[in-house]
Structures are given as C-alpha cells and as structure tokens.
Write a protein that holds these residues in place. Structure first.
Motif, PDB file in Angstrom:
ATOM      1  N   TRP A   1      33.604  54.260  57.156  1.00 31.35           N
ATOM      2  CA  TRP A   1      33.805  52.951  57.776  1.00 31.35           C
ATOM      3  C   TRP A   1      33.087  52.900  59.125  1.00 31.35           C
ATOM      4  O   TRP A   1      32.408  51.919  59.431  1.00 31.35           O
ATOM      5  CB  TRP A   1      35.291  52.670  57.919  1.00 31.35           C
ATOM      6  CG  TRP A   1      35.577  51.369  58.593  1.00 31.35           C
ATOM      7  CD1 TRP A   1      35.508  50.124  58.050  1.00 31.35           C
ATOM      8  CD2 TRP A   1      35.949  51.193  59.955  1.00 31.35           C
ATOM      9  NE1 TRP A   1      35.825  49.186  58.985  1.00 31.35           N
ATOM     10  CE2 TRP A   1      36.099  49.807  60.166  1.00 31.35           C
ATOM     11  CE3 TRP A   1      36.182  52.066  61.013  1.00 31.35           C
ATOM     12  CZ2 TRP A   1      36.474  49.268  61.401  1.00 31.35           C
ATOM     13  CZ3 TRP A   1      36.555  51.534  62.247  1.00 31.35           C
ATOM     14  CH2 TRP A   1      36.690  50.152  62.427  1.00 31.35           C
ATOM     15  N   LEU A   2      33.241  53.946  59.930  1.00 22.77           N
ATOM     16  CA  LEU A   2      32.568  53.981  61.230  1.00 22.77           C
ATOM     17  C   LEU A   2      31.055  53.904  61.076  1.00 22.77           C
ATOM     18  O   LEU A   2      30.368  53.186  61.824  1.00 22.77           O
ATOM     19  CB  LEU A   2      32.970  55.246  62.008  1.00 22.77           C
ATOM     20  CG  LEU A   2      34.384  55.266  62.565  1.00 22.77           C
ATOM     21  CD1 LEU A   2      34.728  56.652  63.075  1.00 22.77           C
ATOM     22  CD2 LEU A   2      34.544  54.228  63.654  1.00 22.77           C
ATOM     23  N   GLU A   3      30.517  54.641  60.106  1.00 24.67           N
ATOM     24  CA  GLU A   3      29.069  54.620  59.873  1.00 24.67           C
ATOM     25  C   GLU A   3      28.603  53.246  59.415  1.00 24.67           C
ATOM     26  O   GLU A   3      27.527  52.797  59.796  1.00 24.67           O
ATOM     27  CB  GLU A   3      28.688  55.687  58.845  1.00 24.67           C
ATOM     28  CG  GLU A   3      28.816  57.093  59.403  1.00 24.67           C
ATOM     29  CD  GLU A   3      28.703  58.176  58.353  1.00 24.67           C
ATOM     30  OE1 GLU A   3      28.494  57.847  57.162  1.00 24.67           O
ATOM     31  OE2 GLU A   3      28.848  59.359  58.718  1.00 24.67           O
ATOM     32  N   SER A   4      29.416  52.544  58.649  1.00 28.52           N
ATOM     33  CA  SER A   4      29.036  51.205  58.178  1.00 28.52           C
ATOM     34  C   SER A   4      29.017  50.203  59.331  1.00 28.52           C
ATOM     35  O   SER A   4      28.303  49.205  59.275  1.00 28.52           O
ATOM     36  CB  SER A   4      30.001  50.716  57.099  1.00 28.52           C
ATOM     37  OG  SER A   4      31.245  50.328  57.646  1.00 28.52           O
ATOM     38  N   ARG A   5      29.754  50.469  60.391  1.00 30.06           N
ATOM     39  CA  ARG A   5      29.787  49.565  61.551  1.00 30.06           C
ATOM     40  C   ARG A   5      28.549  49.710  62.426  1.00 30.06           C
ATOM     41  O   ARG A   5      28.177  48.787  63.133  1.00 30.06           O
ATOM     42  CB  ARG A   5      31.020  49.834  62.397  1.00 30.06           C
ATOM     43  CG  ARG A   5      32.278  49.361  61.720  1.00 30.06           C
ATOM     44  CD  ARG A   5      33.517  49.727  62.476  1.00 30.06           C
ATOM     45  NE  ARG A   5      33.626  49.229  63.837  1.00 30.06           N
ATOM     46  CZ  ARG A   5      34.088  48.034  64.191  1.00 30.06           C
ATOM     47  NH1 ARG A   5      34.457  47.167  63.266  1.00 30.06           N
ATOM     48  NH2 ARG A   5      34.182  47.689  65.459  1.00 30.06           N
ATOM     49  N   THR A   6      27.911  50.876  62.365  1.00 29.83           N
ATOM     50  CA  THR A   6      26.725  51.077  63.210  1.00 29.83           C
ATOM     51  C   THR A   6      25.445  50.746  62.472  1.00 29.83           C
ATOM     52  O   THR A   6      24.377  50.779  63.052  1.00 29.83           O
ATOM     53  CB  THR A   6      26.661  52.541  63.704  1.00 29.83           C
ATOM     54  OG1 THR A   6      26.609  53.412  62.587  1.00 29.83           O
ATOM     55  CG2 THR A   6      27.861  52.866  64.580  1.00 29.83           C
ATOM     56  N   GLY A   7      25.585  50.398  61.207  1.00 30.83           N
ATOM     57  CA  GLY A   7      24.432  49.959  60.432  1.00 30.83           C
ATOM     58  C   GLY A   7      23.692  51.078  59.886  1.00 30.83           C
ATOM     59  O   GLY A   7      22.703  51.354  59.525  1.00 30.83           O
TER      60      GLY A   7
END
Length: 99
Positions: free
Chosen positions: A93-99
């Motif tokens: 989820w965190l990685e998906s927020r940074t693109g």
C-alpha cells in the motif's frame, strides 16, 4: 440480572478526531476512546486531509476512511485491538502511494 439485547450491544460511534498522535472516537454512551495512531499505520501515514475524510459505517459500528481504505470497528477499539494488516500488505500500500 436480566438485560435486553439493546443493552448488550456495544455503543456506537458518533464522531471521530484524528491528530498526528491519536485516534479518538466519541461513543453513544458518553465515553470517548482514544488510542495511539500508530495502531493504524494507514492512518498514521495519511495526510491530515485524508484523515479528516471519514464516515460512519454499519449504524456507527465502525468508521471508514475511503482515501486510505481503512476501517476501524468500535468493538476492536473497545477490545484494544489495532490494525490486523500484515506488514507485507502495508508495504504494498505504501509503495502504491509513491507511484
């Protein structure tokens, strides 16, 4: 001592306040329960605007934050339970927020 099903039901959420440190939920029985925000990592990583965008669900049995896809139930708060999300899921989820 006898009691009704209504009395046995846990209180419902009425309002929510989220700071950088704490998640506080006002309950229908007059209590306010406050827990460390760190118990809910998605909320801890959310922006103030994302934290402010919440809605009550299931007649106040829980709170949903659509911007971070987080749900917190009143029963979990009363039981002292934090997020059950795995570290792997949180990392994705965190990685998906940074693109």
């Amino acid at each position: 001592m006898a009691f009704s099903a209504t009395e046995a039901r846990h209180p419902s959420a009425l309002g929510v306040t989220v700071t950088d440190e704490t998640l506080s939920v006002d309950l229908s029985d007059g209590r306010t329960i406050a827990v460390p925000l760190a118990w809910y990592p998605r909320l801890a990583h959310a922006t103030p605007a994302e934290r402010a965008n919440w809605r009550l669900i299931a007649d106040g049995d829980g709170v949903h934050w659509p911007d971070v896809d987080e749900d917190v139930s009143v029963s979990a708060l009363l039981a002292g339970k934090g997020s059950a999300e795995s570290q792997e899921s949180l990392q994705r989820w965190l990685e998906s927020r940074t693109g």
